[in-house]
Enzyme design. Sequence first.
Site, PDB file in Angstrom:
ATOM      1  N   CYS A   1       0.888  -1.233   0.057  1.00 18.20           N
ATOM      2  CA  CYS A   1       0.163   0.166  -0.080  1.00 18.20           C
ATOM      3  C   CYS A   1       0.846   1.265  -0.076  1.00 18.20           C
ATOM      4  O   CYS A   1       0.432   2.418  -0.515  1.00 18.20           O
ATOM      5  CB  CYS A   1      -0.996   0.041   1.062  1.00 18.20           C
ATOM      6  SG  CYS A   1      -0.083  -0.020   2.791  1.00 18.20           S
TER       7      CYS A   1
ATOM      8  N   HIS B   1      -1.666   1.413   7.671  1.00 16.24           N
ATOM      9  CA  HIS B   1      -2.305   1.017   6.366  1.00 16.24           C
ATOM     10  C   HIS B   1      -2.103   2.411   5.613  1.00 16.24           C
ATOM     11  O   HIS B   1      -2.619   3.528   6.295  1.00 16.24           O
ATOM     12  CB  HIS B   1      -3.451   0.546   6.209  1.00 16.24           C
ATOM     13  CG  HIS B   1      -3.945   0.227   4.803  1.00 16.24           C
ATOM     14  ND1 HIS B   1      -3.566  -0.427   3.704  1.00 16.24           N
ATOM     15  CD2 HIS B   1      -5.167   0.609   4.104  1.00 16.24           C
ATOM     16  CE1 HIS B   1      -4.224  -0.287   2.845  1.00 16.24           C
ATOM     17  NE2 HIS B   1      -5.385   0.314   2.961  1.00 16.24           N
TER      18      HIS B   1
END
Length: 475
Positions: free
Chosen positions: A148, A442
Amino acid sequence: LLLFQAKSCICHMCGAHLNRLHSCLYCVFFGCFTKKHIHEHAKTKRHNLAIDLLYGGIYCFMCQDYIYDKDMEQIAKEEQRKAWKLQAFTPTVVSHYQCTMTGIGEKYSTWEPTKRELELLRHNPKRRKITTNCTIGLRGLINLGNTCFMNCIVQALTHTPLLRDFFLSDRHKCEMQSPSSCLVCEMSTLFQEFYSGHRSPHIPYRLLHLVWTHARHLAGYEQQDAHEFLIAALDVLHRHCKGDDNGKKANNPNHCNCIIDQIFTGGLQSDVTCQVCHGVSTTIDPFWDISLDLPGSSTPFWPLSPGSDGSVVNGESHVSGTTTLTDCLRRFTRPEHLGSSAKIKCSGCHSYQESTKQLTMKKLPIVACFHLKRFEHSAKLRRKITTYVSFPLELDMTPFMASSKESRMNGQYQQPTDSLNNDNKYSLFAVVNHQGTLESGHYTSFIRQHKDQWFKCDDAIITKASIKDVLDSEG
């Protein structure tokens, strides 16, 4: 129009034979387009048509643009064919006009549709139009295992307007010995994939492989830092634009004219002032991004600036106790006393003296990247700083310029009187966010698709976002 063959084609005003030489179509006059000598001639004589001697295009000074004329284009093509035929097969001296029509060692031909292409165009009359509801350019990226950090930066880069225009106009000419190992070639392919109109998420496995190959510290499936990836990606792109070896030699990106440095490189001025003789030593270093300290870090911060009473400074609405991007920039550019433990040899005193240091912007990049230092690593602690920082949709960098230094008192911001100067103003178009802790988190990103339409990119999933979502996020 009288057609003639000139014996020598040089600018009648400066004598140069380059600088996009144009010939007046009313009289015998040659002039530089770059230095605007042909423009001066057109204005004075009212001769409003000129021909570009490199490619044969007709320029109209009333339209201020090149115009298409079928007959003149045919003449230009015929002259090009003659010149190349003579250059390739006979030792005969070629006229200067014919040489300049083709350029030195560069064969240029305009695109003409084939019969098959004309047939396809006739059978497909519908053209893709960019409307306010158009989603072309929006495409998710598959997470290949804690990637990510890469996906969010790729989304920001593929929505950087000038970078998009560069790659979609096929401007990249690969100089690598092995094009398959060129990150710029892969970025070019990536832009084509993003703007192809496909809706399915793209799998960036080739990009990941090249990143692992050229930035080995990012290899593996562990979580990585998005800011670190951005700098590594820009560095590799910069080197590959020039061919890897030449890029390594040109390790000062400020002296490089590749597309990466044209867009992202700025100049940071450092002024060190001796506290005894007040002599100033100035250095200017290139930068791709600006890393800003936050309140809550172990480094000493400064009290909130005037404006924390609910007013608006630099487009940021201040809530009591809220830190703004302008606050962080003000701290970054304030004078700092280096202290007795960090004495610097003064060229005026010829001895080691205490001094102050101040950073300002000498040259602003086209795209400014601000990195908020949320991850703190020290001997005693490793943690993430979650302090909320408000940032504006429009940012004026004038107060932080080296030229504005005299109007600043002890690092305090003073509103510039010239509010009409837009040279130093920026518009927000991408924000990278991190959710979670330093150990487990994240990355996502917000990107601007049109003037006021924002989307959240969460790996393969792209959803519509509001401006409030963007401005309230933990940038």
